[in-house]
Design a protein around this motif. Structure first.
Motif, mmCIF file in Angstrom:
data_model
loop_
_atom_site.group_PDB
_atom_site.id
_atom_site.type_symbol
_atom_site.label_atom_id
_atom_site.label_comp_id
_atom_site.label_asym_id
_atom_site.label_seq_id
_atom_site.Cartn_x
_atom_site.Cartn_y
_atom_site.Cartn_z
ATOM 1 N N LEU A 29 0.764 -1.252 0.079
ATOM 2 C CA LEU A 29 -0.046 0.020 -0.111
ATOM 3 C C LEU A 29 0.973 1.279 0.004
ATOM 4 O O LEU A 29 0.435 2.280 -0.524
ATOM 5 C CB LEU A 29 -0.934 -0.140 0.970
ATOM 6 C CG LEU A 29 -2.012 -1.187 0.909
ATOM 7 C CD1 LEU A 29 -2.846 -1.110 2.335
ATOM 8 C CD2 LEU A 29 -3.114 -0.630 -0.222
ATOM 9 N N TYR A 62 -5.329 4.449 -0.285
ATOM 10 C CA TYR A 62 -4.078 3.766 0.010
ATOM 11 C C TYR A 62 -3.442 4.142 1.266
ATOM 12 O O TYR A 62 -3.235 3.418 1.889
ATOM 13 C CB TYR A 62 -3.120 3.650 -1.043
ATOM 14 C CG TYR A 62 -3.698 2.805 -2.299
ATOM 15 C CD1 TYR A 62 -4.164 1.569 -2.062
ATOM 16 C CD2 TYR A 62 -3.472 3.432 -3.454
ATOM 17 C CE1 TYR A 62 -4.561 0.805 -3.402
ATOM 18 C CE2 TYR A 62 -3.635 2.735 -4.800
ATOM 19 C CZ TYR A 62 -4.298 1.620 -4.629
ATOM 20 O OH TYR A 62 -4.820 0.584 -5.776
ATOM 21 N N CYS A 65 -5.692 3.055 4.306
ATOM 22 C CA CYS A 65 -5.676 1.625 4.332
ATOM 23 C C CYS A 65 -4.426 1.036 4.814
ATOM 24 O O CYS A 65 -4.217 -0.171 5.508
ATOM 25 C CB CYS A 65 -5.955 0.788 3.107
ATOM 26 S SG CYS A 65 -7.733 1.242 2.448
ATOM 27 N N SER A 108 -8.518 -2.816 -1.680
ATOM 28 C CA SER A 108 -7.837 -2.309 -0.739
ATOM 29 C C SER A 108 -8.369 -2.252 0.650
ATOM 30 O O SER A 108 -7.445 -2.373 1.687
ATOM 31 C CB SER A 108 -7.799 -0.630 -0.826
ATOM 32 O OG SER A 108 -7.254 -0.304 -2.215
#
Length: 165
Positions: A29, A62, A65, A108
């Motif tokens: 990520l 991203y 996450c 994600s």
């Protein structure tokens, strides 16, 4: 601006190449966060505003996450993606970018990196089609490298086990 946009996405390609060679979901990520920011700027330079905004949202997603995965936030990112395309609509090609963004948003938020990888493959195929249609050859290369890297990583971490096991 076209050359600058293609140079930015070339740098993003290197990050994408590295991303799925990590087993750690967070390492994947972090690479994607940086790559997608560069890709967003690339699309702004090409005046592909829907794709640029979707990529900017993807970078935020991203980034989020890396630290958390609240499903309510996933729904929020999906709603923002739909809203962004509605507001920045340029052509039917924006729908392809939206489908890619929605698939990758869902990916994600998955806790399992196998599921994340599989969903990313489908989303990446959508981005490849989008980038062919908007004529961004280096972005096609970027997504193709991303796809190949993802498939190699999938094989390294899961395919060998299936064959051996």
């Amino acid at each position: 601006m076209f050359i600058v946009s293609q140079c930015l996405v070339a740098i993003a390609t290197l990050l994408d190449l590295a991303s799925f060679q990590f087993k750690s979901r967070n390492a994947i990520l972090i690479c994607l966060f940086t790559s997608v920011l560069l890709t967003a700027v690339h699309f702004f330079l090409l005046d592909k505003i829907s794709a640029a905004c979707l990529m900017f949202l993807a970078a935020l997603r991203y980034g989020y996450c890396i630290f958390a995965r609240d499903l309510r936030v996933m729904i929020g990112f999906m709603a923002m993606s739909i809203s962004v395309v509605y507001v920045t609509w340029q052509s039917w090609i924006s729908v392809i970018a939206l489908v890619a963004a929605l698939l990758q948003t869902y990916a994600s938020f998955q806790t399992n990196d196998f599921t994340l990888r599989c969903l990313m493959i489908v989303g990446t195929l959508c981005w490849i089609l989008h980038n062919v249609l908007v004529f961004s050859p280096v972005a096609v290369l970027l997504e193709s490298v991303f796809l190949i890297s993802n498939i190699i990583g999938l094989w390294r971490f899961y395919g060998k086990k299936a064959v051996i096991g």
